[in-house]
Design an enzyme around this catalytic site. Structure first.
Site, PDB file in Angstrom:
ATOM      1  N   PHE A 149      44.434 -26.717  21.514  1.00 25.43           N
ATOM      2  CA  PHE A 149      43.186 -27.139  22.152  1.00 25.43           C
ATOM      3  C   PHE A 149      42.540 -26.044  22.981  1.00 25.43           C
ATOM      4  O   PHE A 149      41.327 -26.059  23.203  1.00 25.43           O
ATOM      5  CB  PHE A 149      43.456 -28.340  23.076  1.00 25.43           C
ATOM      6  CG  PHE A 149      44.166 -27.966  24.358  1.00 25.43           C
ATOM      7  CD1 PHE A 149      43.467 -27.528  25.468  1.00 25.43           C
ATOM      8  CD2 PHE A 149      45.547 -28.047  24.451  1.00 25.43           C
ATOM      9  CE1 PHE A 149      44.125 -27.172  26.637  1.00 25.43           C
ATOM     10  CE2 PHE A 149      46.206 -27.698  25.621  1.00 25.43           C
ATOM     11  CZ  PHE A 149      45.494 -27.261  26.715  1.00 25.43           C
ATOM     12  N   LYS A 173      44.107 -27.446  10.280  1.00 24.62           N
ATOM     13  CA  LYS A 173      44.351 -28.672  11.026  1.00 24.62           C
ATOM     14  C   LYS A 173      44.170 -28.326  12.499  1.00 24.62           C
ATOM     15  O   LYS A 173      45.089 -27.886  13.181  1.00 24.62           O
ATOM     16  CB  LYS A 173      45.768 -29.199  10.757  1.00 24.62           C
ATOM     17  CG  LYS A 173      45.916 -30.725  10.898  1.00 24.62           C
ATOM     18  CD  LYS A 173      45.533 -31.281  12.249  1.00 24.62           C
ATOM     19  CE  LYS A 173      46.536 -30.953  13.315  1.00 24.62           C
ATOM     20  NZ  LYS A 173      46.158 -31.561  14.662  1.00 24.62           N
ATOM     21  N   GLU A 176      43.496 -32.156  17.770  1.00 24.64           N
ATOM     22  CA  GLU A 176      42.784 -33.441  17.796  1.00 24.64           C
ATOM     23  C   GLU A 176      42.080 -33.670  19.132  1.00 24.64           C
ATOM     24  O   GLU A 176      41.307 -34.624  19.274  1.00 24.64           O
ATOM     25  CB  GLU A 176      43.773 -34.580  17.535  1.00 24.64           C
ATOM     26  CG  GLU A 176      44.852 -34.768  18.576  1.00 24.64           C
ATOM     27  CD  GLU A 176      46.062 -33.871  18.397  1.00 24.64           C
ATOM     28  OE1 GLU A 176      47.096 -34.129  19.044  1.00 24.64           O
ATOM     29  OE2 GLU A 176      45.974 -32.898  17.605  1.00 24.64           O
ATOM     30  N   SER A 226      52.846 -24.853  21.832  1.00 18.44           N
ATOM     31  CA  SER A 226      53.985 -24.887  22.745  1.00 18.44           C
ATOM     32  C   SER A 226      55.283 -24.503  22.037  1.00 18.44           C
ATOM     33  O   SER A 226      55.366 -24.496  20.804  1.00 18.44           O
ATOM     34  CB  SER A 226      54.136 -26.288  23.336  1.00 18.44           C
ATOM     35  OG  SER A 226      54.484 -27.219  22.325  1.00 18.44           O
ATOM     36  N   CYS A 281      47.579 -18.863  26.941  1.00 21.67           N
ATOM     37  CA  CYS A 281      48.931 -18.330  26.764  1.00 21.67           C
ATOM     38  C   CYS A 281      49.074 -16.932  27.352  1.00 21.67           C
ATOM     39  O   CYS A 281      50.188 -16.451  27.507  1.00 21.67           O
ATOM     40  CB  CYS A 281      49.305 -18.318  25.282  1.00 21.67           C
ATOM     41  SG  CYS A 281      48.262 -17.262  24.262  1.00 21.67           S
ATOM     42  N   GLU A 381      56.847 -23.103  31.464  1.00 23.45           N
ATOM     43  CA  GLU A 381      55.418 -22.811  31.381  1.00 23.45           C
ATOM     44  C   GLU A 381      54.653 -23.982  31.989  1.00 23.45           C
ATOM     45  O   GLU A 381      54.769 -25.121  31.532  1.00 23.45           O
ATOM     46  CB  GLU A 381      55.003 -22.607  29.925  1.00 23.45           C
ATOM     47  CG  GLU A 381      53.544 -22.233  29.761  1.00 23.45           C
ATOM     48  CD  GLU A 381      53.155 -22.002  28.309  1.00 23.45           C
ATOM     49  OE1 GLU A 381      52.313 -21.145  28.043  1.00 23.45           O
ATOM     50  OE2 GLU A 381      53.716 -22.700  27.439  1.00 23.45           O
TER      51      GLU A 381
END
Length: 496
Positions: A149, A173, A176, A226, A281, A381
């Site tokens: 995202f 993909k 969402e 992740s 990140c 994290e």
């Protein structure tokens, strides 16, 4: 309510599913759209379309593939602000930050437009008597990209333009949580003249991902996200005999040496730690103060406390909300754990709300000092606007601290010493290293890489005896400072 379409075989079509995922505005958590969970029939249609398109696309001359990318990057630039507006509204990013997200993706498309020279093979004449050998670079087939995202423009553009320019076809993909941005990218790609089936976009969650990962027709997988998901995708893909590259989590350190420029360091740490709400990140989440620089921590805390979250179109906002209530809850829990485990919370943003948007996923900037390596706020994290400050006596101690961390995505050092910089870049076990650069993200013609638990892929292949037979890549981005040092906060880069 807007139902987001899927791109299958050159057509934007509505799914026949009855299973939808609500897409919300992070500033107030009001629904803005519904993303479908692709049906098995729709996924099969997309894979079939990509498989059919590959048969002809792989034969298209490389310069013609490059021209498609030239047209595409032109359209992306023409629609830059529109894409950034869509992105900002569904992610909560500030408009300046959203524009940077789009632009970094455009830079990759520019690189894809230069694909010709990268597709050249190698030739050796007379490797033996009257025997010549030459190698050719050829495409794999249908590739799959699974994107997160936090960069819904840049990361999809990392993937499908390069794969397609190399002669492959692609199934994307996207996350969402913010699917409108990648759908706009797909719309412009079709407008650029892409043949049908070249790019297909499917929506959904883990069920759709798992189905595609096991599909025999898919040859390679790219993922950013992740650690647990990255490990799952890498294992599932390789168990099904696919090539996989999975970029995972990070715990990025910035080491501050006593000979560095104090004002320059502190201003850079502000944007590198809490910019984009810490949801990147490459964010700096740990500042390691060496020696006397421990005295700089209170001033850094004061500067970070002055950063105010706000709406995407608020020019004074330092950053926006977190992506979801779940993300907010996780960060709040970690802030509380930090307090309970003995860290000193110099700046506490856990109670922040924005007037008129109290239901949004807001967290104010947060700074901890007295952090130790055993604390969960250091080990995990956080992915929020939280900076952990640690103190060591020497550069050697700083290097040992960073190398002991299980992540190896990015790191930086601030110093005026060439010797210190050289020692750090040579001995540090991290994939991307900045010297007087807070977030060392390289341009597309360099490797974007990670070490240890930040990356799973071919670079982590081992032989039967545990012997690593691939080398790691390390990318250094260095800025050699002079007297002309910017004095303002480096929250975002204004792109011209």
């Amino acid at each position: 309510m807007n139902k987001i379409a899927q791109l299958i075989d050159g057509q934007f079509v509505q799914s026949t599913t009855t299973d939808f995922i609500e897409v919300t505005n992070p500033a107030n958590n009001q629904a803005i759209a519904h993303a479908p969970c692709a049906t098995v029939a729709e996924m099969e249609q997309a894979v079939s379309a990509a498989t059919t398109a590959f048969k002809t696309w792989k034969k298209i001359p490389v310069p013609e593939r490059a021209r498609l990318m030239m047209r595409y990057q032109h359209l992306l630039k023409e629609n830059h602000d529109e894409i950034a507006t869509i992105l900002a509204q569904e992610t909560g990013k500030t408009f300046a930050d959203a524009k940077g997200d789009v632009w970094r993706g455009i830079e990759v498309v520019e690189q894809a437009a230069n694909i010709c020279s990268m597709m050249m093979g190698e030739t050796v004449e007379n490797v033996a008597t009257n025997i010549d050998t030459y190698s050719m670079i050829q495409p794999l087939g249908v590739c799959l990209g699974i994107t997160p995202f936090n960069f819904p423009a840049m990361i999809p553009l990392w993937m499908f333009p390069m794969a397609i320019a190399c002669g492959n076809t692609f199934i994307l993909k996207p996350s969402e949580q913010d699917p409108n941005t990648p759908m706009k990218l797909a719309e412009l790609f079709m407008e650029a003249g892409a043949p049908k089936g070249l790019l297909n976009v499917l929506h959904g969650g883990k069920d759709q991902v798992n189905y595609l990962l096991k599909h025999d027709a898919i040859q390679a997988v790219s993922f950013v996200g992740s650690v647990p998901v990255g490990q799952h995708i890498y294992k599932t893909a390789t168990d099904n005999m696919k090539r996989a590259q999975c970029f995972a989590g990070a715990k990025n350190h910035s080491v501050i040496m006593p000979d560095s420029n104090k004002e320059f360091v502190l201003n850079n740490l502000v944007g590198a730690s809490v910019g984009a709400a810490g949801q990147r990140c490459m964010a700096i989440s740990v500042a390691v103060f060496v020696g006397d620089t421990v005295d700089w921590i209170p001033e850094l805390a004061k500067k970070i406390a002055a950063v105010k979250p706000g709406l995407w179109n608020d020019k004074d906002a330092g950053y926006g909300p977190l992506i979801s209530p779940q993300a907010k809850a996780k960060v709040l829990a970690m802030i509380e754990e930090g307090k309970q485990q003995g860290a000193t919370c110099l700046v506490d943003g856990s109670g922040f709300t924005l007037e008129g948007y109290e239901n949004g996923n807001w967290i104010g900037p947060t700074v901890f000092s007295d952090v130790t390596a055993e604390m969960s706020i250091y080990q995990q994290e956080i992915f929020g606007p939280v900076l952990c400050c640690m103190v060591v006596n020497t550069l050697e101690e700083a290097i040992a601290l960073v190398n002991a961390n299980p992540f190896g995505n990015g790191t930086s050092i601030f110093t005026a010493s060439g010797a210190a910089a050289r020692k750090y870049q040579s001995e540090i076990e991290v994939g991307q290293v900045g010297i007087n650069v807070p977030i060392p993200v390289p341009l597309p013609f360099f490797s974007f890489t990670g070490w240890k638990n930040s990356f799973y892929g071919d670079l982590h292949a081992y032989g039967k005896q545990g012997v690593r037979f691939y080398t790691e890549t390390k990318t250094i981005t260095a800025r050699w400072l002079d007297d002309d040092i910017p004095s303002g906060p480096n929250m975002t880069i204004e792109l011209k």
